[in-house]
Scaffold this motif. Structure first.
Motif, short mmCIF file in Angstrom:
data_model
loop_
_atom_site.label_atom_id
_atom_site.label_comp_id
_atom_site.label_asym_id
_atom_site.label_seq_id
_atom_site.Cartn_x
_atom_site.Cartn_y
_atom_site.Cartn_z
N SER A 194 0.64 -1.26 -0.20
CA SER A 194 0.07 -0.09 0.09
C SER A 194 0.74 1.44 -0.20
O SER A 194 0.47 2.20 -0.23
CB SER A 194 -0.88 0.45 0.85
N PHE A 195 2.05 1.59 0.47
CA PHE A 195 2.87 2.91 0.81
C PHE A 195 4.22 2.27 0.67
O PHE A 195 5.04 3.30 0.88
CB PHE A 195 3.01 2.82 2.53
N GLY A 196 4.52 0.81 0.51
CA GLY A 196 6.00 1.17 0.12
C GLY A 196 6.78 2.17 -0.99
O GLY A 196 6.01 2.00 -1.51
N ASN A 197 8.04 2.34 -0.79
CA ASN A 197 8.95 3.00 -1.67
C ASN A 197 10.37 2.42 -1.74
O ASN A 197 10.31 1.32 -1.40
CB ASN A 197 8.84 4.89 -0.71
N GLU A 198 10.55 3.21 -2.38
CA GLU A 198 12.32 2.60 -2.53
C GLU A 198 12.71 2.72 -1.94
O GLU A 198 13.95 0.97 -1.97
CB GLU A 198 12.65 3.80 -3.79
N GLY A 199 12.95 3.30 -0.72
CA GLY A 199 13.48 2.86 0.98
C GLY A 199 13.04 1.92 1.17
O GLY A 199 13.94 2.37 2.83
N PHE A 200 12.32 1.80 2.17
CA PHE A 200 11.50 1.17 2.38
C PHE A 200 11.89 -0.45 3.04
O PHE A 200 12.02 -0.47 4.71
CB PHE A 200 9.67 0.78 2.60
N TRP A 201 12.29 -1.14 2.08
CA TRP A 201 12.74 -2.37 2.52
C TRP A 201 14.21 -2.26 3.08
O TRP A 201 14.90 -3.05 3.58
CB TRP A 201 13.06 -4.16 1.18
N SER A 202 14.79 -1.33 2.99
CA SER A 202 16.28 -0.68 3.11
C SER A 202 16.09 -0.14 4.94
O SER A 202 17.27 0.15 4.89
CB SER A 202 17.13 0.31 1.93
N ALA A 203 15.12 0.24 4.77
CA ALA A 203 15.36 1.08 6.77
C ALA A 203 15.87 -0.50 7.34
O ALA A 203 15.69 -0.87 8.06
CB ALA A 203 13.74 1.35 6.57
N GLU A 204 17.06 0.90 8.05
CA GLU A 204 17.45 0.07 9.27
C GLU A 204 16.70 0.64 10.74
O GLU A 204 16.79 1.56 10.85
CB GLU A 204 19.05 0.54 9.69
N ALA A 205 17.28 -0.48 11.45
CA ALA A 205 17.01 -0.76 13.02
C ALA A 205 17.65 -2.15 13.52
O ALA A 205 18.53 -2.60 12.88
CB ALA A 205 15.56 -0.99 12.74
N LEU A 218 15.30 -3.29 7.43
CA LEU A 218 14.02 -4.09 7.67
C LEU A 218 13.88 -5.01 7.00
O LEU A 218 12.79 -6.40 7.24
CB LEU A 218 12.88 -3.12 7.03
N PHE A 219 14.38 -5.27 5.48
CA PHE A 219 14.37 -6.72 4.71
C PHE A 219 15.33 -7.95 5.23
O PHE A 219 14.51 -8.95 5.43
CB PHE A 219 14.63 -6.25 3.27
N LEU A 220 16.37 -7.64 5.91
CA LEU A 220 17.06 -8.64 6.87
C LEU A 220 15.68 -8.99 8.38
O LEU A 220 16.51 -10.18 8.52
CB LEU A 220 18.53 -8.32 6.99
N HIS A 221 15.93 -8.45 8.53
CA HIS A 221 15.16 -8.61 9.96
C HIS A 221 14.08 -9.39 9.77
O HIS A 221 13.08 -10.17 10.32
CB HIS A 221 14.01 -6.76 10.95
N CYS A 222 12.85 -9.57 8.66
CA CYS A 222 11.78 -10.83 8.33
C CYS A 222 12.48 -11.14 7.90
O CYS A 222 11.83 -12.65 8.21
CB CYS A 222 10.81 -8.81 6.99
N ARG A 223 13.46 -11.28 6.78
CA ARG A 223 14.72 -12.66 5.78
C ARG A 223 14.67 -13.34 7.38
O ARG A 223 14.14 -15.04 7.45
CB ARG A 223 15.22 -12.34 5.65
N LYS A 224 15.16 -12.89 8.93
CA LYS A 224 15.62 -13.41 9.77
C LYS A 224 14.28 -13.72 10.83
O LYS A 224 14.17 -15.39 10.99
CB LYS A 224 16.07 -12.75 10.60
N ALA A 225 13.67 -13.17 10.84
CA ALA A 225 11.85 -14.41 11.64
C ALA A 225 12.06 -15.03 10.20
O ALA A 225 11.18 -16.68 11.24
CB ALA A 225 11.12 -12.61 11.25
N MET A 226 11.46 -15.37 9.03
CA MET A 226 11.19 -16.36 8.43
C MET A 226 11.56 -17.45 8.82
O MET A 226 11.15 -18.42 8.76
CB MET A 226 10.79 -15.77 6.57
N GLU A 227 13.18 -17.14 8.57
CA GLU A 227 14.07 -18.59 8.96
C GLU A 227 14.27 -19.38 10.34
O GLU A 227 14.13 -20.66 10.45
CB GLU A 227 15.66 -18.28 8.83
N LYS A 228 13.66 -18.33 11.35
CA LYS A 228 13.51 -19.03 12.90
C LYS A 228 12.42 -19.74 12.27
O LYS A 228 12.13 -20.34 13.23
CB LYS A 228 13.75 -17.45 13.54
N GLY A 229 10.83 -18.74 12.11
CA GLY A 229 9.75 -19.35 12.13
C GLY A 229 9.65 -21.05 11.02
O GLY A 229 8.79 -21.34 11.08
#
Length: 190
Positions: A108-119, A147-158
């Motif tokens: 709905s709202f993602g932009n070019e930098g959405f997945w690369s936002a860091e945390a 954010l992309f790698l955070h999501c990836r780690k969550a899926m790998e753990k799950g």
């Protein structure tokens, strides 16, 4: 709809209630202490993202900061003096809400930098053998990823299959009533 009252309820009151009571106040029936629930507030972001996309994005990144480098997360926490005080558990579905909600936001709202936002990840003691949960003061890990790698780690753990080829249920899964089904590492869930 042709019903003005129904329109006001669904388009104004319910989204505002989710935003003010669930995300800002965190005053739900099972959450009246003001703590963040990893799964709970991410679910709430699904409806408030249309009312306040910025607030939803801020919370998605807040959840990334409550994730451990191993991929699991704090089931719930309080932000106290710059630290996260909460509980690390065997729950198998909490972390999976992060990629799900992030994908919905991106559609709905993602932009070019959405997945690369860091945390930054949080850090804390691993669950001792035989323990199902551990109340802790999580610290800063010093490890920051997208954010992309955070999501990836969550899926790998799950992605943890049992003997029947189904995903292991962990310690709570999607239904808290099943809290102990996977406690011994054997329960599976569809």
């Amino acid at each position: 709809t042709p019903d003005g009252k129904l329109n006001r309820l669904f388009n104004t009151w319910l989204p505002h209630q989710a935003l003010s009571c669930r995300l800002w106040g965190r005053t739900g029936f099972f959450q009246n202490g003001g703590g963040y629930g990893f799964r709970d507030q991410l679910q709430d972001c699904l409806c408030i993202m249309y009312l306040s996309p910025k607030t939803a994005l801020e919370h998605i990144l807040r959840c990334c900061q409550s994730q451990f480098p191993e991929g699991d997360v704090l089931h719930w926490w309080h932000d106290l003096n710059g630290k996260k005080v909460g509980v690390r558990t065997l729950c198998s579905d909490d972390m999976l809400w992060l990629p799900f909600v992030a994908c919905e936001y991106a559609k709905s709202f993602g932009n070019e930098g959405f997945w690369s936002a860091e945390a930054e990840y949080c850090a804390g003691e691993a669950l001792p053998e035989g323990k199902h949960e551990l109340y802790m003061e999580a610290e800063s890990s010093g490890i920051t990823e997208s954010l992309f790698l955070h999501c990836r780690k969550a899926m790998e753990k799950g992605y943890n299959k049992g003997k029947n080829g189904l995903l292991k249920i962990g310690g709570g899964d999607w239904n808290d009533g099943y809290n102990r089904v996977g406690a011994e590492g054997k329960g599976e869930s569809v």
